[in-house]
Design an enzyme around this catalytic site. Structure first.
Site: not given
Ligand SMILES: Cc1nn(C)cc1-c1nc2c(-c3cnn(Cc4ccccc4)c3)c(Cl)cnc2[nH]1
Length: 288
Positions: A44, A92, A94-95, A138, A156
């Site tokens: 991020k 962070l 990765y999901a 939140d 978060d």
């Molecule tokens: C989208 C997406 N598609 N697939 C298949 C996986 C993901 C994925 N996204 C994440 C993300 C992820 C992405 N955006 N955001 C929202 C955001 C971004 C910037 C500022 C505030 C909030 C979180 C993360 Cl942190 C951590 N892991 C993630 N994985």
């Protein structure tokens, strides 16, 4: 090892950067991989000047301190952070299965087993946070991601407010999730997270939050939240979850069902799917 990881001074050159995963008001999240271990993370990137201009710097520092202390399977890990002259980088977890709310919107609503499973996983994460005297405050679909086994990951994004986007039908997305104590600006305690869990369970089962107004009207939504009156459509919400939703959406925080009790409620226990890492050969893809 943990000790090695903690003292390591990260720089952007330690990473190969992949595709953008998402963006918020203060920056973007990229898929990334450490060059040395080839470990996949979500990086991020926040812009210092935007953070300073927003006056949210203190809030942001607190979020980092809190997240660094949390280690739970249903909370998105923060492995570390570093900065350069213009940006701050959060390393962070990765999901792999992305944003839960996108799946909710695509499916309109979830069935009772999926809803009970996500709520059970959220309750575990919140009991853990509360045990460390941390209130999330939140909780909403935009802050929920999905891990590799479809398990819920509470992330978060408290400091990064999503630009008003199509993500929510109402202009300020969080209005629907505001607890009464926030609407009338009273102090709040950990029971605020129980309220938001009730709103979330309702939205999982019905496809929209209980106090939503169409067209969006913040004052009317606040009135409904303070009155605490909402309809339950039995075609979507059966009597058991309806009872739990009412128990969570009590106007007074002290009247809300405690998380420890929610965790052992029969409807939750009987409906939750165990998303274990072991998948037996021939398992069907969905858990139904
Ligand atoms: C989208 C997406 N598609 N697939 C298949 C996986 C993901 C994925 N996204 C994440 C993300 C992820 C992405 N955006 N955001 C929202 C955001 C971004 C910037 C500022 C505030 C909030 C979180 C993360 Cl942190 C951590 N892991 C993630 N994985």
């Amino acid at each position: 090892p943990e000790a090695e990881r903690r003292k390591r001074k990260w720089t952007i050159d330690d990473f190969d950067i992949g595709r953008p995963l998402g963006r918020g008001a203060f920056g973007r999240v990229y898929l990334a991989r450490t060059k040395k271990e080839e470990f996949i993370v979500a990086l991020k990137v926040l812009f210092k000047n935007q953070l300073m201009d927003s006056g949210l710097e203190q809030n942001f520092r607190r979020e980092i301190e809190i997240n660094a202390r949390l280690e739970h399977p249903n909370i998105l890990r923060m492995y570390g952070y570093f900065w350069d002259d213009a940006r701050i980088y959060l390393i962070l977890e990765y999901a792999p299965n992305g944003e839960l709310f996108k799946i909710l919107r695509a499916r309109h609503h979830f069935n009772e087993r999926e809803s009970a499973s996500y709520v059970a996983e959220l309750v575990e994460a919140l009991i853990y946070c509360h045990s460390k005297n941390i209130i999330h405050r939140d909780i909403k679909p935009e802050n929920l991601l999905l891990g590799g086994y479809g398990e819920l990951k509470l992330a978060d994004f408290g400091w990064s407010v999503h630009a008003p986007s199509s993500k929510r039908r109402t202009v300020c997305g969080t209005t629907d999730y505001l607890a009464p104590e926030l609407v009338n600006k009273r102090s709040y305690d950990a029971t605020i997270d129980i309220w938001c869990t009730g709103i979330l369970l309702y939205e999982f089962l019905y496809g929209a939050p209980p106090f939503e107004t169409n067209p969006p009207n913040q004052e009317e939504t606040h009135r409904r939240i303070m009155r605490g009156t909402f309809d339950i459509d039995p075609r979507y919400i059966s009597p058991e979850p309806a009872r739990l939703i009412r128990a969570m959406l009590q106007t007074r925080g002290s009247d809300r069902i405690p998380l420890e009790q929610l965790r052992v409620e029969p409807w939750i226990v009987q409906n939750r799917m165990m998303k274990t890492e072991i998948r037996l050969p021939g398992d069907s893809d969905n858990d139904d």
